[in-house]
Design an enzyme around this catalytic site. Structure first.
Site, mmCIF file in Angstrom:
data_model
loop_
_atom_site.group_PDB
_atom_site.id
_atom_site.type_symbol
_atom_site.label_atom_id
_atom_site.label_comp_id
_atom_site.label_asym_id
_atom_site.label_seq_id
_atom_site.Cartn_x
_atom_site.Cartn_y
_atom_site.Cartn_z
ATOM 1 N N GLU A 109 0.909 -0.983 0.197
ATOM 2 C CA GLU A 109 -0.019 -0.009 -0.087
ATOM 3 C C GLU A 109 0.906 1.029 0.054
ATOM 4 O O GLU A 109 1.740 1.550 0.935
ATOM 5 C CB GLU A 109 -1.005 -0.065 1.072
ATOM 6 C CG GLU A 109 -1.659 1.186 1.520
ATOM 7 C CD GLU A 109 -2.371 1.855 0.210
ATOM 8 O OE1 GLU A 109 -3.391 1.149 -0.128
ATOM 9 O OE2 GLU A 109 -2.179 2.963 -0.042
ATOM 10 N N THR A 165 -9.684 4.203 0.251
ATOM 11 C CA THR A 165 -10.522 5.190 -0.049
ATOM 12 C C THR A 165 -11.567 5.244 1.200
ATOM 13 O O THR A 165 -11.908 6.151 1.773
ATOM 14 C CB THR A 165 -11.095 5.364 -1.507
ATOM 15 O OG1 THR A 165 -10.263 5.497 -2.387
ATOM 16 C CG2 THR A 165 -12.256 6.444 -1.478
ATOM 17 N N LYS A 218 -16.574 10.856 5.687
ATOM 18 C CA LYS A 218 -17.818 11.582 4.970
ATOM 19 C C LYS A 218 -19.098 11.428 5.951
ATOM 20 O O LYS A 218 -19.636 12.324 6.225
ATOM 21 C CB LYS A 218 -18.186 10.879 3.622
ATOM 22 C CG LYS A 218 -19.324 11.487 2.823
ATOM 23 C CD LYS A 218 -20.703 10.917 3.199
ATOM 24 C CE LYS A 218 -20.540 9.302 3.149
ATOM 25 N NZ LYS A 218 -20.836 8.766 1.986
ATOM 26 N N ALA A 244 3.586 -0.355 -5.399
ATOM 27 C CA ALA A 244 3.907 -1.700 -6.105
ATOM 28 C C ALA A 244 3.721 -1.559 -7.655
ATOM 29 O O ALA A 244 2.617 -0.750 -7.864
ATOM 30 C CB ALA A 244 3.455 -2.901 -5.451
ATOM 31 N N ARG A 270 -24.937 19.477 -14.880
ATOM 32 C CA ARG A 270 -24.877 19.748 -16.171
ATOM 33 C C ARG A 270 -26.210 19.188 -16.748
ATOM 34 O O ARG A 270 -26.667 19.628 -17.705
ATOM 35 C CB ARG A 270 -24.045 19.329 -16.910
ATOM 36 C CG ARG A 270 -23.690 17.895 -16.806
ATOM 37 C CD ARG A 270 -22.514 17.050 -17.485
ATOM 38 N NE ARG A 270 -22.402 15.965 -17.290
ATOM 39 C CZ ARG A 270 -21.186 15.240 -17.874
ATOM 40 N NH1 ARG A 270 -20.255 15.844 -18.427
ATOM 41 N NH2 ARG A 270 -21.139 13.906 -17.795
ATOM 42 N N THR A 288 -17.856 0.138 -1.262
ATOM 43 C CA THR A 288 -17.112 -0.464 -0.462
ATOM 44 C C THR A 288 -17.670 -1.948 -0.367
ATOM 45 O O THR A 288 -16.674 -2.920 -0.736
ATOM 46 C CB THR A 288 -17.028 0.316 0.741
ATOM 47 O OG1 THR A 288 -16.208 1.382 0.703
ATOM 48 C CG2 THR A 288 -16.083 -0.644 1.875
ATOM 49 N N HIS A 348 -45.440 0.224 14.644
ATOM 50 C CA HIS A 348 -45.838 1.723 14.715
ATOM 51 C C HIS A 348 -45.525 2.365 15.954
ATOM 52 O O HIS A 348 -45.366 1.737 17.162
ATOM 53 C CB HIS A 348 -47.518 1.427 14.930
ATOM 54 C CG HIS A 348 -48.105 2.709 14.867
ATOM 55 N ND1 HIS A 348 -48.460 3.575 14.016
ATOM 56 C CD2 HIS A 348 -49.015 3.442 15.908
ATOM 57 C CE1 HIS A 348 -49.061 4.687 13.945
ATOM 58 N NE2 HIS A 348 -49.419 4.399 15.592
#
Ligand code: NDP
Length: 452
Positions: free
Chosen positions: A34, A41, A50, A114, A198, A311, A435
């Site tokens: 890594e 991420t 987030k 790597a 857009r 994910t 309920h």
């Protein structure tokens, strides 16, 4: 051929780590490289930070509601540096958990970049070459923005968690997951938000009613959502602010700009072509149902394959790869019926087919309701929630469920179980309501809004 490892994984995100751990559990000797931070991420600059920002941004509304309920409560100003410090301490902790879990499973970690040399060899940044019987590429994706707006210092989702201070105003470009989530987060944190999309409606790919409902709720909160509007020119001013000109000819200044214009597979400079791995035009690695590439010893999972870029899907793919290659259990990944949630305010959750997709396959019956939820309606809140079932007209099977509501993400998870089991509308109707809840409305939808 002598190998250093049975498996070499490139990428320490959700998919790569799951594959490494499961493969090691099957007795394989496994290494993982890594180049940035373990967790990838999702943990470092995606879902986890987030979601914590979503929580942070929810307090002003909660406090306003609390006051209306009789509390003396206030949310005066948001201390971003303090939140950011706590946030990064949490990310450090999670990175440690990922690292320790991988090591505890017997995975050898290389904290460096790597790349592939050939179908069985990787070259590490320190110059060492390692040979593996199998190589798994799990390098994820990376934010993309139009060429002409690069190098101006605008943000992508990668930078936002690292910002020194919150801008007072921001322009967000895009209408997808990231754009809509950050529009709501930043608005909740007190930032003046303008969002240009857009197309005619945000969240392309989701059910049209869901899209319209989210857009209306966002606009009602004061987010400056402008559809059919794109950025044509962006200038960095002397004071560091940005001047944006849109397709309607309007020029506006903002403290910052966030490009949420999509993500691309992270395949650049990995030596994939040299190793003979076939890439799609998008740069994504082409794989079969077992995540095997055009080179039999090389596999790929997660966003780098651009299948469903979520994910839990990457985790599923990584696990299935390890089962297939090291567990003697050939396991294809079923990409149908993947539920997803957009953490806007209110959240949107969806599973199965949108009305538009379902209608292309045959006649449908649609059930839908919108209402003001009890908690906010009690104090005069005008926000509405939406629940919708898309059913096959003839078999009555529920093909899709679409919810916009606080905690829609939690609700859709359970709806996904029922729909995955092939539930019909009658199965939903048979279920006695819990309920008083919002979700009870999903089992109380009696009259179709339309039927083909
Ligand atoms: P998306 O693909 O969801 O959205 C990209 C947006 O940018 C679209 O609205 C697209 O418009 C617009 N766009 C693309 N190119 C341009 C351009 N040149 N000019 C202007 N607008 C442009 O990507 P995101 O970056 O939001 O997210 C990436 C992926 O990450 C998601 O698809 C999702 O898989 C995952 N994700 C999931 C989350 C979750 O599960 N809650 C949260 C965040 C991300 P158009 O629609 O017209 O193409």
């Amino acid at each position: 051929m002598v190998f250093d490892y049975d498996l070499f994984v490139i990428g320490g995100g959700s998919g790569g780590v799951r594959a490494a751990r499961i493969a090691a559990g099957y007795g394989a000797s496994v290494a993982l490289a890594e180049e940035y931070r373990m967790g990838g991420t999702c943990v470092i600059r995606g879902c986890v930070p987030k979601k914590l920002m979503v929580y942070a941004s929810s307090y002003p509304d909660a406090m306003a509601e609390a006051r209306a309920y009789g509390w003396q409560a206030s949310c005066e100003s948001f201390d971003w540096p303090r939140f950011r410090t706590t946030l990064h301490a949490e990310l450090d902790r999670l990175e440690g958990v990922y690292t320790r879990n991988a090591e505890a499973a017997g995975v050898t970690l290389y904290h460096q970049r790597a790349q592939l040399i050939d179908p069985h060899t990787v070259l590490l940044a320190d110059g060492s070459r390692l040979r593996a019987r199998h190589i798994l590429v799990a390098t994820g994706g990376t934010p993309w923005l139009p060429e002409k707006f690069r190098n101006l210092g605008a943000m992508t989702s990668n930078e936002i968690f690292l910002a020194e201070k919150l801008p007072r105003s921001i322009l967000i470009i895009g209408g997808g997951f990231i754009a809509c989530e950050f529009a709501c987060i930043l608005h909740g944190l007190g930032v003046e938000v303008v969002q240009y999309y857009r197309g005619a409606q945000i969240l392309r790919g989701f059910d049209d009613d869901l899209r319209a409902h989210v857009a209306a709720e966002m606009a009602a909160q004061g987010i400056g959502l402008q559809v059919d509007t794109d950025l044509v020119d962006l200038i960095r001013l002397d004071d560091g602010r940005f001047a944006a000109t849109d397709t309607r000819g309007a020029r506006r200044e903002f403290d910052h700009v966030l490009f949420a214009t999509g993500r691309v597979p992270n395949t650049f400079g990995l030596g994939l072509e040299a190793a003979g791995v076939k890439l799609a035009a998008s740069g994504a690695i082409e794989v079969d149902a077992y995540s095997q590439t055009s080179v039999p010893s090389i596999f790929a999972v997660g966003d780098v394959t651009d299948r469903i870029n979520l994910t839990p899907v990457a985790i599923r793919e990584g696990h299935a790869f390890a089962d297939t290659v090291f567990g003697a259990k050939r396991t294809p990944v079923d990409h149908s019926l993947v539920a997803s949630a957009v953490f806007t305010r209110p959240e949107a959750g969806a599973v199965g087919l949108s009305e538009e997709e379902a209608r292309q396959r045959g006649p449908v019956t649609i059930y839908m309701t919108t209402f003001r939820p009890m908690q906010s309606a009690f104090v005069g809140g005008q926000g509405r929630v939406m629940m919708k079932l898309v059913c096959d007209r003839d078999s009555k099977r529920v093909l899709g469920c679409h919810i916009v509501a606080p905690a829609a993400a939690e609700m859709i998870q359970l709806a996904a179980v029922a729909i995955g089991m092939g539930a019909t509308k009658a199965d939903f109707d048979r279920t006695v309501a819990v309920h008083p809840t919002m979700s009870e409305e999903i089992v109380l939808l009696r009259t179709p809004v339309c039927s083909d």
